[in-house]
Structure formats: C-alpha cells, structure tokens
Enzyme design. Structure first.
Site, PDB file in Angstrom:
ATOM      1  N   ASP A 194      16.262 -34.132   2.601  1.00  0.00           N
ATOM      2  CA  ASP A 194      17.302 -33.364   1.917  1.00  0.00           C
ATOM      3  C   ASP A 194      18.586 -34.193   1.956  1.00  0.00           C
ATOM      4  OD1 ASP A 194      18.536 -31.000   0.762  1.00  0.00           O
ATOM      5  OD2 ASP A 194      19.495 -30.756   2.712  1.00  0.00           O
TER       6      ASP A 194
ATOM      7  N   ASP B 130      18.054 -29.309   7.059  1.00  0.00           N
ATOM      8  CA  ASP B 130      18.906 -28.693   8.076  1.00  0.00           C
ATOM      9  C   ASP B 130      18.256 -27.499   8.748  1.00  0.00           C
ATOM     10  OD1 ASP B 130      19.074 -26.639   6.263  1.00  0.00           O
ATOM     11  OD2 ASP B 130      21.126 -27.078   5.640  1.00  0.00           O
TER      12      ASP B 130
ATOM     13  N   ASP C 119      16.532 -25.026   3.989  1.00  0.00           N
ATOM     14  CA  ASP C 119      15.300 -25.728   3.646  1.00  0.00           C
ATOM     15  C   ASP C 119      14.073 -25.125   4.319  1.00  0.00           C
ATOM     16  OD1 ASP C 119      16.777 -27.701   2.192  1.00  0.00           O
ATOM     17  OD2 ASP C 119      17.374 -28.555   4.108  1.00  0.00           O
TER      18      ASP C 119
END
Length: 660
Positions: free
Chosen positions: A346, A545, A549
């Site tokens: 991410d 995180d 997510d």
C-alpha cells in the site's frame, strides 16, 4: 536434572556388578556364581526399578496417555525397551533354570538405567534449548518495571505497577523505564524503543506523543497519562503473540504427526519381528541376542529428534523475529512466507510517511520563499484540509508567525481566499487561478514538473498577481527505496497499490523502483486486486497499515501490518512490523526462509538417522561384520540425534538481518 544425576549415579555400580569380569577388583570381590554377586545384583535390580519409575516415570505416564488415545508415541518405545530389559534381568536372576543355557541367564539392569539416564539427558537439553529459544519472551517480560511514580493528591508516590489505574499521571525521569502505555502530557524527551521495534535510534517525545511500557527514557523528564491497563499494553500484546506463535504448528508438522502415528507401531512390529528372527535363526544364546535386538530397535527408533525437529526451529525463528520487532502470529504464516513471490505494498503510510509535508516553494516575480510561506500559513490557519497542516508545520519549523486573516472563505474543490495584512490572497489549484483570472505567465510548467514527481502544486496569488507555487507531498520514507531493492534482490515482484491517480502513483513508484502499479483503487477493491494476482498463480503478501487495508490483508496469503507498537493487536495481519519500516518485510521473509530451511534440515536428518539406525539395530551388519549394536550405544546415538537438532536450530540465532 535431578532425575538425570540420580540415574547416572546408580548406573555406575550397576555396570560394575553387571560385568564383574571386566573389573579386576570387582571380579575378586564378587566372583561369578557367588552368593555375594547374586545379592549385589538383587540390590542393583531394586535400584534399577527405582530409576525406571522415578527418573523414567514420565515415559510410562506418556505411554499410558497414548494408550488411552489408542496411539503409540516415543514414550511407548522407551518404556517398552527399558521394561523389557528389566523383566528379562529379573527372570534371569530368580529363575535361571528357565533358560536352556546358563550363559543366557545374564542381567541387563545397566540397559535400564543407562538408557533412562541418556534419554533424560537429551530431554533436559531440549528443555534448556527451548528456554534459550524463548529468550525473546523473557527479555520482553523483563522489560516491564515493577513500580511507577504516580502523582496522587498532589504527591508523587512509588506504587506497584499492578495498582496503577487508567487516567493517572506518571512521572518519568532520565534513565528510567516507562511503566505502562500512555500519552505525554507535559515535557519533552527522547525514548529508546529498540526493545519493541528493533530500531536503534531514540524517538522524540512531546505532549501528545504515545509512550509504551518497558521502553527507556533517555534524556528529559516528562509526565504522561495512563491510557491502558498493564494486561492490554503493547508489551503484553507482543509477549502474548510471540507465545502463541511459538506454541503453534506449521503445516509440515501435520505430515510429521501422521508419519509418527504409524512410525511407533511400525517400530514395535519391527522389534517383535527382530526378536522372533534372532530367537529362531540367530546364534546361541538365542534369547540374549533376540532381547538385545528387540530392545536396541525400540531405543534407537525413539522419535525424539523427529518430534523436536519442527518445534525447535519454529520457537527459535519466531523468537528471532520478536527480537527484531517482527511479530509472527502463527507457524502457518511462517511456512507460507517462504513461498512468497509477490509483495503488494500500500502506498500511503507504507511506502510513504502517511502524512503530507511541504516539499517545494517556488517564488514568482519579486517574492521571497520566507514571505510566501508566511502568507500561505496565515491564510491556511483556518483550514482543516490535510495539506494545510503540512504548510503550518513547516511555518512552525521555520519560526514563521502567521498573521490574522479577515474574510476567510474556503472554496470547495478550489482552495481558500481571504485578507492577510490588507492583501487579497487566493491560495489553491489551477481551477481557482483561472476562476479569478490570475495570469500565470507560463509558470504552469513548474506545476507540471511537480505533479510528475508525485507532488501536489498549489498556486498563491497576491492582490491579483501570481506570487508563487507551493508543493506538498506525502514523502517517501527514508528506507523505502533500499527495502524495495532488497525485496527485488530476493527474487520477489513488488507491486504498489493506491487510491491515488495514476500520474501521482507512477511518480512515487518511479522514486522507489517499482514497475507494476495498481492506481485509482478504492479501499474496498484492494482485496479484489489481491485476488486477481492470486488468480495469476502468485503467492501474495499484502503490506498495509492494518486498518483500511484489513480486507486485502485477510485475502492475501500472508497479511503484513506495518505500523507502531499500537498496531500489534491488528487481527487481520499474519505478521506485524512494530517499527513501521519496510525493511521488516524483507527481514520477515528472510527469517521464514531460514527457519523452514532449518526445519527441513532437521526432518531430513531425523529420517536419515532412523532409516540407517533401525536396520543396524535389527542386526543388518552382523552377517557381514559380526557387529551387533548394543542398547547402550543405541541410547547414545538417539541422544546425539536430539543434540544435533538442538544445535542446528540454534544456528538461527546467528541469522543476520541487516541488509546492504
């Protein structure tokens, strides 16, 4: 160890009495066939019985537990072997006439005691090695202070940590450990959090900063408010996660368990077969040879090394991770991580810092950078936009004092306007400049360059004229480039996933060397993108995180949550990196690969040992060499195989995780 010392001490006189002809002094004192030797052997038999049921009591308990479950285990083999040796000796001592030849009526109490001593020694070494492998847990538990300096009714009191309550104020001085999790109320300092995160650099703390129990205050004094109970602290969560992981099982262990379930009965059948074969076809005295073969087969095949192969490596590997701020939640995650070929990162908060910061100030015309920053900070002080916070933080850092604003107005999707020091200010995007008719005189090219670098350019107009461009960006973490390069060196494909537009996403990807980018992906669609990668036949790790997510972390073969100590309880992740550094991803995979390699080495060694040892114990070499393995040597070989597993597992402690 008391049981080992007792068994070892009793074994010495038993060996002397069992083989008096080998020791001149004993031979003269207790000659063969004498009443004295018979009584001495009777006493030794009683002592051997004590050794068998006190020092070796756990073998019989383990065998009984297995029988209740209708299964056989390593304890079954040992208990059967030492019992057979003792019973044979007992019959030979009291009823020698039952044996067809006098030389068959020999006693083997030494087999009972020496084998018991050797097996217990191996088990003691295993327990000690497991203890060393759990040093990470012991160190973490030892970090928790016993007392805290709490302010109550205006007085500072030192009280046990168990009595501290949520909401109380605690005082911390230089050199003291922080007692429990909380948030700084007053004061500034630098705190060493390496014991939790693995990062050596102290972390600056100011009012509003989180602090964690067990970390070490380095410089200043401060007070903080307790926000969690001891049992819910970051340190407590870490200890619990490591314990659970070290006690878990990896998929390959299930195969080992299935093999072991058939292995022990198979060995017992082989032992009986060996006894019958030697009794009927072996040299005389047949009973003696048959007994030696049967007992030796049972002892050498004890699957101690096989049972230890996986847990020893797993315990050591998980402990190694914990020491470096990598929390592996289960053995299954550890095994899968070695097979990873694709890492999905991410962008926000993983590759980047997760919060915008001011990167560029480009003056247009006669304005200076300091002047533009002061004006921008002034107009943005009433804004709640995240980009405004970046400008205000930079102004505070440069000690710029914002001026008062009159007529402030936020224009959705465009920017803000207002009066600063009697000057009409417009601050926002290109749409705002066009709307207000601000001539940029070709300075759009600067904005285009900034956008290509993944930055957000904002135009500042003063009294109807272009004053400058201020760019803000979510900056890349210092170690992101090196960490991604390391992952690529390890043969892993690195993919970036983000909700940002493709232009910004590719600009960030270019900075860190990522070639494949998934942009414009909504949080709820990240899991679907991970699923598509898996559909391509890839084994995928999702790194995020751990909050937004969560669906993607759950969908991935291995979910890796990256953050600070407050993230250790994220349920969606399989691996948690406390420090927030991407280097932890490469370290976790390296630990996984090294641990599983260690497991396979141990399993291979254990299977080879049994594959070679059992035929030798059954007497395969006797027709060719005249050599028949004794139960004592079998016990020594079995203990040595366990020691080999322990030593090999401990090599993981020397695993180097620092990358160039």
């Amino acid at each position: 160890m008391k049981k080992w010392w007792f068994a070892a001490a009793i074994s010495v006189p038993i060996i002397l009495v069992s083989y008096p002809n080998l020791f001149p002094g004993i031979r003269d004192w207790l000659p063969m066939g004498s009443d004295g030797l018979w009584w001495a052997r009777l006493i030794m038999g009683i002592l051997a019985l004590v050794v068998m049921f006190w020092s070796g009591g756990q073998f019989f308990t383990g065998m009984w537990e297995g029988l209740k479950q209708r299964s056989a285990n390593m304890h079954t083999l040992i208990a059967t072997g030492i019992s057979a040796a003792w019973l044979y000796s007992f019959v030979a001592l009291f009823w020698p006439e039952l044996f067809p030849k006098a030389e068959m009526a020999e006693v083997y109490y030494d087999v009972t005691t020496v084998v018991t001593a050797l097996v217990i020694l191996g088990m003691a070494m295993e327990v000690k090695a497991r203890g060393r492998s759990s040093e990470a847990i012991k160190k973490l538990i030892g970090l928790q202070p016993k007392t805290a300096n709490v302010i109550r009714e205006g007085k500072e009191l030192k009280i046990p940590i168990e009595e501290v309550k949520i909401g109380e104020i605690i005082v911390v001085r230089p050199g003291e450990k922080i007692a429990i999790d909380g948030i700084v109320v007053e004061g500034n300092s630098a705190v060493d959090e390496s014991m939790l995160t693995g990062e050596s650099m102290p972390v600056e703390k100011a009012p509003g900063s989180d602090v964690f129990g067990g970390t070490l205050n380095k410089t200043g004094s401060f007070t903080f408010k307790v926000t969690k109970e001891q049992k819910d602290s970051a340190l407590a969560n870490i200890v619990e996660m490591v314990k659970q992981a070290q006690g878990s099982r990896i998929p390959v262990q299930k195969v080992v368990d299935q093999v072991s379930a058939y292995f022990t009965p198979g060995v017992m059948i082989a032992s009986i077969f060996g006894y019958i074969t030697w009794f009927n076809f072996g040299p005389q005295p047949g009973w003696v040879y048959a007994l030696i073969v049967a007992v030796t087969t049972l002892i050498i095949a004890c699957p101690c090394a096989l049972g230890m192969a996986t847990p020893m490596s797993l315990t050591t590997g998980v402990g190694k991770g914990a020491e470096n701020g990598i929390l592996i939640r289960s053995g299954e995650a550890l095994q899968i991580a070695q097979k990873l070929d694709t890492i999905v990162l991410d962008k926000t908060g993983t590759i980047t810092e997760g919060k915008p910061s001011l990167t560029d100030i480009i003056p247009l015309g006669s304005y200076r950078e300091e002047e533009l920053l002061q004006i921008a900070a002034s107009i943005e002080q009433g804004s709640e936009h995240p980009l405004a916070a970046a400008i205000l933080d930079e102004a505070e850092l440069k000690q710029q004092t914002p001026s008062k604003v009159k007529g402030f107005n936020a224009i959705p999707g465009h920017g803000v306007e207002g009066l600063v020091d009697k000057q009409r200010i417009y601050f926002g995007n290109l749409k705002l400049m066009k709307k207000e008719g601000i001539a940029l005189e070709g300075f759009n090219q600067y904005a285009a360059v900034l956008a290509d670098e993944g930055k957000t350019p904002m135009f500042l107009a003063i009294n109807g004229e272009a004053g400058g461009i201020i760019a803000v960006a979510d900056t890349v973490k210092e170690d992101s480039l090196s960490a991604i390069q390391e992952l690529q060196k390890m043969g892993l494909e690195v993919v970036m996933i983000t909700g940002d537009n493709e232009r910004t996403a590719k600009a960030i990807a270019k900075q860190v060397g990522i070639k494949r980018v998934l942009a414009d992906v909504l949080p709820q669609d990240k899991a679907e993108n991970v699923r598509k990668l898996q559909g391509e036949g890839k084994t995928v790790a999702m790194v995020g995180d751990g909050i937004n997510d969560a669906p993607a972390l759950t969908q991935a073969d291995v979910g890796v949550a990256i953050g600070t100590g407050t993230d250790v309880a994220i349920e969606a992740s399989d691996i948690t990196l406390i420090s927030g550094s991407l280097n932890g991803v490469a370290s976790a995979i390296k630990i996984s690969r090294a641990t599983m390699k260690n497991v396979y080495q141990n399993l291979f060694g254990a299977f080879v040992y049994n594959t070679v040892g059992i035929p030798i114990a059954l007497g395969l070499l006797y027709p060719f060499t005249g050599i028949l393995l004794s139960p004592l040597l079998a016990a020594a070989a079995m203990a040595f195989s366990s020691v080999t597993v322990i030593l090999n597992a401990n090599r993981l402690k020397r695993l180097k995780l620092k990358f160039s």
